[in-house]
Enzyme design. Structure first.
Site: not given
Ligand code: RB5
Length: 150
Positions: A7, A64, A132
């Site tokens: 993201d 993210c 495993h």
């Molecule tokens: C974005 O601000 C943030 O919430 C996202 O990148 C992530 O960290 C969510 O888990």
């Protein structure tokens, strides 16, 4: 083929991950995002996870801010075992013991050099099989909606 997605909060880490893929000679498919405009991490986590679950990509890496949200999203796709890692030991064990097929990292948590070491470790780790394999089979049974309780 390695699936990669992020993201807006993970985007600055992506070039560093790609540098490791190129260093290892591994082809990759980038599922975005590719700008700093705010996007919803589940959309991108799912894109990479679908590529892994379908077999189009052997492994996936998602980024993210924390690695948490996009990793949760990836794990909602059947067949995915996504591990959120901030250290190399967990990355190695996730491959050797859990046969993880996706790695999630947080660009606001790990620095680029640590992230590169985690990626190298994850991509070069090998599943140990044996006991495993039974446990991973149980994870997949849970994934299929079965219960492990007698
Ligand atoms: C974005 O601000 C943030 O919430 C996202 O990148 C992530 O960290 C969510 O888990």
């Amino acid at each position: 083929m390695i699936a990669i997605a992020c993201d807006h909060a993970g985007i600055d880490l992506k070039p560093h991950v790609i540098a490791v893929l190129e260093e290892l000679g591994l082809p990759y498919q980038d599922f975005g995002t590719n700008t700093h405009d705010s996007v919803d991490y589940p959309v991108y986590g799912e894109k990479a996870a679908l590529a892994v679950a379908s077999g189009a990509c052997e492994l996936g890496i998602v980024l993210c801010g924390t690695g948490v949200g996009i990793g949760i999203a990836a794990n909602k796709v059947h067949g995915v075992r996504c591990v959120m890692c901030s250290d190399c030991y967990s990355a190695l064990m996730s491959r050797e013991h859990n046969d993880a097929n996706m790695l999630a990292m947080g660009a606001r948590v790990v620095g680029s050099e640590v992230a590169k070491m985690i990626v190298r470790t994850f991509l070069t780790g090998q599943f140990n099989g044996d006991r495993h394999a039974r446990r991973v089979g149980q994870l997949m049974a849970l994934d299929a909606g079965e219960t492990l309780q007698k």
